[in-house]
Write a protein that holds these residues in place. Structure first.
Motif, PDB file in Angstrom:
ATOM      1  N   ASP A 145     -27.873  11.353  46.059  1.00 58.33           N
ATOM      2  CA  ASP A 145     -27.341  10.008  45.781  1.00 58.33           C
ATOM      3  C   ASP A 145     -28.443   8.974  45.641  1.00 58.33           C
ATOM      4  OD1 ASP A 145     -24.813  10.984  45.768  1.00 58.33           O
ATOM      5  OD2 ASP A 145     -24.279  10.303  47.775  1.00 58.33           O
ATOM      6  N   TYR A 146     -29.449   9.082  46.499  1.00 54.95           N
ATOM      7  CA  TYR A 146     -30.552   8.124  46.433  1.00 54.95           C
ATOM      8  C   TYR A 146     -31.215   8.137  45.061  1.00 54.95           C
ATOM      9  CZ  TYR A 146     -30.907   6.712  51.358  1.00 54.95           C
ATOM     10  OH  TYR A 146     -30.678   6.143  52.579  1.00 54.95           O
ATOM     11  N   PHE A 147     -31.453   9.314  44.526  1.00 55.79           N
ATOM     12  CA  PHE A 147     -32.239   9.448  43.299  1.00 55.79           C
ATOM     13  C   PHE A 147     -31.389   9.504  42.031  1.00 55.79           C
ATOM     14  CE2 PHE A 147     -35.089  10.876  46.630  1.00 55.79           C
ATOM     15  CZ  PHE A 147     -36.257  10.229  46.295  1.00 55.79           C
ATOM     16  N   GLU A 148     -30.091   9.343  42.172  1.00 59.13           N
ATOM     17  CA  GLU A 148     -29.267   9.252  40.977  1.00 59.13           C
ATOM     18  C   GLU A 148     -29.595   7.942  40.260  1.00 59.13           C
ATOM     19  OE1 GLU A 148     -27.617  10.505  38.112  1.00 59.13           O
ATOM     20  OE2 GLU A 148     -27.250  11.842  39.823  1.00 59.13           O
ATOM     21  N   ILE A 149     -29.760   8.000  38.943  1.00 64.12           N
ATOM     22  CA  ILE A 149     -30.177   6.818  38.173  1.00 64.12           C
ATOM     23  C   ILE A 149     -28.947   5.969  37.867  1.00 64.12           C
ATOM     24  CG2 ILE A 149     -31.378   6.013  36.093  1.00 64.12           C
ATOM     25  CD1 ILE A 149     -32.740   8.784  35.992  1.00 64.12           C
ATOM     26  N   THR A 150     -28.650   5.050  38.754  1.00 65.16           N
ATOM     27  CA  THR A 150     -27.476   4.187  38.599  1.00 65.16           C
ATOM     28  C   THR A 150     -27.849   2.728  38.377  1.00 65.16           C
ATOM     29  OG1 THR A 150     -27.367   3.962  41.013  1.00 65.16           O
ATOM     30  CG2 THR A 150     -25.996   5.673  40.000  1.00 65.16           C
ATOM     31  N   GLU A 151     -29.078   2.357  38.730  1.00 64.85           N
ATOM     32  CA  GLU A 151     -29.523   0.975  38.578  1.00 64.85           C
ATOM     33  C   GLU A 151     -30.591   0.899  37.490  1.00 64.85           C
ATOM     34  OE1 GLU A 151     -30.405  -1.157  42.120  1.00 64.85           O
ATOM     35  OE2 GLU A 151     -29.017   0.016  43.349  1.00 64.85           O
ATOM     36  N   LEU A 152     -30.453  -0.076  36.606  1.00 59.60           N
ATOM     37  CA  LEU A 152     -31.415  -0.236  35.514  1.00 59.60           C
ATOM     38  C   LEU A 152     -32.728  -0.801  36.043  1.00 59.60           C
ATOM     39  CD1 LEU A 152     -32.201  -0.233  32.523  1.00 59.60           C
ATOM     40  CD2 LEU A 152     -31.112  -2.473  32.308  1.00 59.60           C
ATOM     41  N   VAL A 153     -33.775  -0.003  35.932  1.00 60.60           N
ATOM     42  CA  VAL A 153     -35.124  -0.438  36.309  1.00 60.60           C
ATOM     43  C   VAL A 153     -35.989  -0.235  35.072  1.00 60.60           C
ATOM     44  CG1 VAL A 153     -37.025  -0.187  37.941  1.00 60.60           C
ATOM     45  CG2 VAL A 153     -34.703   0.410  38.650  1.00 60.60           C
ATOM     46  N   SER A 191     -33.062   1.569  29.414  1.00 61.14           N
ATOM     47  CA  SER A 191     -31.818   0.931  28.978  1.00 61.14           C
ATOM     48  C   SER A 191     -30.858   1.913  28.330  1.00 61.14           C
ATOM     49  CB  SER A 191     -32.123  -0.214  27.998  1.00 61.14           C
ATOM     50  OG  SER A 191     -32.663   0.292  26.797  1.00 61.14           O
ATOM     51  N   LEU A 192     -31.363   3.079  27.879  1.00 58.38           N
ATOM     52  CA  LEU A 192     -30.517   4.077  27.238  1.00 58.38           C
ATOM     53  C   LEU A 192     -30.049   5.169  28.194  1.00 58.38           C
ATOM     54  CD1 LEU A 192     -32.392   4.585  23.853  1.00 58.38           C
ATOM     55  CD2 LEU A 192     -30.349   3.241  24.269  1.00 58.38           C
ATOM     56  N   ILE A 193     -30.904   5.548  29.136  1.00 60.54           N
ATOM     57  CA  ILE A 193     -30.582   6.641  30.050  1.00 60.54           C
ATOM     58  C   ILE A 193     -29.692   6.178  31.204  1.00 60.54           C
ATOM     59  CG2 ILE A 193     -31.555   8.351  31.643  1.00 60.54           C
ATOM     60  CD1 ILE A 193     -32.007   8.971  28.682  1.00 60.54           C
ATOM     61  N   THR A 194     -29.929   4.975  31.708  1.00 54.11           N
ATOM     62  CA  THR A 194     -29.180   4.499  32.885  1.00 54.11           C
ATOM     63  C   THR A 194     -27.663   4.526  32.693  1.00 54.11           C
ATOM     64  OG1 THR A 194     -31.062   3.103  33.506  1.00 54.11           O
ATOM     65  CG2 THR A 194     -28.944   2.605  34.542  1.00 54.11           C
ATOM     66  N   PRO A 195     -27.112   4.094  31.543  1.00 56.56           N
ATOM     67  CA  PRO A 195     -25.646   4.108  31.403  1.00 56.56           C
ATOM     68  C   PRO A 195     -25.034   5.487  31.170  1.00 56.56           C
ATOM     69  CG  PRO A 195     -26.690   2.515  29.904  1.00 56.56           C
ATOM     70  CD  PRO A 195     -27.745   3.425  30.401  1.00 56.56           C
ATOM     71  N   VAL A 196     -25.855   6.532  30.961  1.00 50.60           N
ATOM     72  CA  VAL A 196     -25.327   7.863  30.664  1.00 50.60           C
ATOM     73  C   VAL A 196     -24.666   8.463  31.910  1.00 50.60           C
ATOM     74  CG1 VAL A 196     -25.934  10.226  30.051  1.00 50.60           C
ATOM     75  CG2 VAL A 196     -26.962   8.319  28.811  1.00 50.60           C
ATOM     76  N   LYS A 197     -23.465   8.983  31.741  1.00 50.11           N
ATOM     77  CA  LYS A 197     -22.758   9.658  32.832  1.00 50.11           C
ATOM     78  C   LYS A 197     -22.051  10.889  32.269  1.00 50.11           C
ATOM     79  CE  LYS A 197     -21.888   5.503  35.594  1.00 50.11           C
ATOM     80  NZ  LYS A 197     -20.859   4.628  36.173  1.00 50.11           N
ATOM     81  N   PRO A 198     -22.235  12.069  32.904  1.00 46.96           N
ATOM     82  CA  PRO A 198     -23.139  12.366  34.017  1.00 46.96           C
ATOM     83  C   PRO A 198     -24.558  12.630  33.517  1.00 46.96           C
ATOM     84  CG  PRO A 198     -21.914  14.329  33.413  1.00 46.96           C
ATOM     85  CD  PRO A 198     -21.425  13.242  32.496  1.00 46.96           C
ATOM     86  N   LYS A 199     -25.505  12.636  34.459  1.00 46.27           N
ATOM     87  CA  LYS A 199     -26.920  12.824  34.084  1.00 46.27           C
ATOM     88  C   LYS A 199     -27.454  14.178  34.533  1.00 46.27           C
ATOM     89  CE  LYS A 199     -27.984   7.888  34.402  1.00 46.27           C
ATOM     90  NZ  LYS A 199     -26.751   7.420  35.053  1.00 46.27           N
ATOM     91  N   LYS A 200     -26.563  15.080  34.876  1.00 42.11           N
ATOM     92  CA  LYS A 200     -26.993  16.360  35.458  1.00 42.11           C
ATOM     93  C   LYS A 200     -27.962  17.105  34.544  1.00 42.11           C
ATOM     94  CE  LYS A 200     -25.142  20.537  37.603  1.00 42.11           C
ATOM     95  NZ  LYS A 200     -23.904  21.314  37.927  1.00 42.11           N
ATOM     96  N   ARG A 201     -27.709  17.090  33.235  1.00 43.88           N
ATOM     97  CA  ARG A 201     -28.562  17.836  32.288  1.00 43.88           C
ATOM     98  C   ARG A 201     -29.193  16.887  31.272  1.00 43.88           C
ATOM     99  NH1 ARG A 201     -25.000  22.249  29.649  1.00 43.88           N
ATOM    100  NH2 ARG A 201     -27.044  22.916  28.876  1.00 43.88           N
TER     101      ARG A 201
END
Length: 500
Positions: free
Chosen positions: A130-138, A296-306
């Motif tokens: 959960d900590y390292f899931e990319i959910t916040e735009l940095v 800006s492109l990767i952060t909104p992707v769900k899910p990010k497993k692969r």
């Protein structure tokens, strides 16, 4: 190249993200690649573009890992702060990360497998992910602030700013040049027209002066947006995407039809001149650039497993697209006849005899690049202010509203007035600033991200689900060596060319 500005709060599937990354990468670089491809020779070009695509993908995975590390550190610090504010740390940890075991199902699991479930291990693994899931735009600037010292941060902004200046100069040349070549009617010897030839029969305005008139109109009409805040809307993005696909597919299919009918007499060289290789390198680096816009492109992707697997598929697709576009170009037109803006080869050409389509393809850069110019200008303006202005200090409105927008516009417009060589601009921008952003910055970002994660959260937190497949330190060293080799090679070639 400016990436699509994704609105806050939106999310989309990996397939949509794949399309966005494709649209981001395939831009101006694709228009200049056929000429550079033909000059370098198809054997050299194929080998170079495959290697550069692979290296670009490796460093893109570094950026994703750094994004995950930034997310992990931000969330870890936030929970630490929350624990300090809570009266009891035990109450805080139980409320912030609840885990309610399903005793009935767990009992069945024990009976079936004979294993005892360790709830603390499951909870720890869940918390780690959960900590390292990319959910916040940095974004890249924020990551540079987190992981670099002051010197590193300044160098990062300098590289990004130089690259954006080069981007604006390329756009400022490509649009007026396309308009000039489409509207000028004087064609006494269309294959050997020079900038000093008249633009229209019976008119004293030369082709160069006509280009500069269009450049002045372009600068005033689109440059004014840099003085304000403007955002790229979803509908504008859809429009440019449709235009891009229609234009590229029209060029490819018309070339394939022309070749299949045996009308082409082009015989491309297998190996070009050695001097053309450095410029092709710069064009390829520019053509695979996406790293500065990945957050800006990767952060909104769900899910990010692969997500890295999807990104690899995107790179393969883009590589095949570039190869197909360039190979059809060099087998349709003689290498010496391929223009530095490839769309102009189809204007009033036998390859594309349908007049409306030939106008559409030739005007494609005008429509798509014009919509990106204000976005890149505003991005550059914000980065200049981030570098030179202090965040907590008040400045007169003329500094932010007049001075910095003017600093954004003057250098690239001045370069555009001095030269019309788009291929040269793309080569230089890609060879230096582009190589730094695509190779060196991702390497140092991921290296210092790992170091900071270990210092902040502990050594066991360094490994996470978004770590690059190329996680061994040897990959970082190889990329740095490759970047230095490329920069030295390009510089030496430019120096020798200058001497001769």
């Amino acid at each position: 190249m400016a990436g699509p500005l994704v609105e806050a709060g939106t999310s989309f599937s990996p397939w949509v993200g794949l399309i966005f990354v494709f649209n981001l990468i395939v831009g101006t670089g694709a228009l200049t690649m056929p000429k550079a491809f033909g000059q370098a020779g198809w054997i050299f070009s194929v080998a170079i573009i495959i290697v550069l695509a692979l290296v670009s993908y490796v460093t893109a995975t570094f950026v994703i890992e750094a994004m995950a590390a930034a997310n992990g550190i931000i969330k870890y610090r936030r929970k630490d702060k929350k624990r300090e504010l809570d009266e009891t740390s035990s109450t805080s940890s139980s409320s912030s990360d609840p885990y309610i075991p399903d005793t009935e199902n767990d009992e069945k699991e024990r009976l079936l497998t004979g294993n005892t479930i360790n709830y603390s291990s499951v909870r720890a693994a869940k918390k780690h992910a959960d900590y390292f899931e990319i959910t916040e735009l940095v974004d890249m600037g924020q990551m540079a602030s987190m992981f670099f010292n002051k010197v590193g941060l300044v160098l990062f902004y300098i590289c990004l700013i130089v690259y954006l200046y080069g981007d604006l100069a390329i756009y400022a040349v490509a649009v007026p040049k396309s308009l000039r070549d489409i509207t000028c009617t004087y064609d006494a010897d269309s294959q050997n027209l020079s900038d000093n030839d008249p633009c229209w029969t019976g008119v004293t305005i030369t082709r160069m002066n006509a280009y500069r008139i269009y450049l002045a109109i372009f600068s005033v009409s689109l440059g004014v947006f840099v003085y304000f805040n403007v955002q790229k809307t979803k509908y504008l993005q859809i429009f440019t995407t449709i235009m891009r696909w229609l234009a590229f597919l029209t060029m490819i299919f018309s070339s394939v039809i022309y070749i299949s009918r045996g009308k082409s007499s082009a015989k491309p060289a297998a190996t070009g001149t050695f001097e053309s290789i450095p410029n092709f390198f710069g064009v390829c680096v520019y053509a695979f650039m996406c790293h500065h816009s990945l957050p800006s492109l990767i952060t909104p992707v769900k899910p990010k497993k692969r997500i890295t697997a999807f990104l690899f598929g995107d790179y393969v697709l883009i590589l095949l697209f570039y190869l197909f576009l360039s190979i059809t170009a060099i087998f349709t037109f003689d290498s010496s006849d391929i223009k530095d803006i490839y769309t102009l080869n189809f204007f009033k050409s036998k390859v594309l005899p349908v007049i409306p389509l030939s106008y559409f393809v030739a005007l494609f850069p005008v429509f798509t690049l014009s919509t990106n110019f204000p976005i890149i200008g505003i991005t550059l303006r914000n980065n200049l202010m981030a570098l030179f202005l202090h965040e907590n200090r008040l400045y007169h409105w003329t500094i932010k509203r007049l001075l910095f927008p003017t600093l954004v516009l003057v250098p690239p417009i001045a370069v555009a007035f001095a030269t019309t060589n788009v291929t040269l601009l793309v080569g230089i921008t890609g060879s230096y600033a582009g190589a730094a952003i695509q190779y060196l910055i991702p390497v140092f970002l991921v290296y210092y991200a790992r170091k900071k994660t270990e210092r902040t959260m502990g050594k066991r937190w360094v490994l996470h689900q978004h770590m690059s497949l190329f996680r061994h330190k040897i990959w970082l060293i190889l990329i740095i060596i490759w970047a230095i080799f490329c920069l030295v090679f390009v510089t030496v070639d430019h120096v020798l060319e200058g001497i001769h």
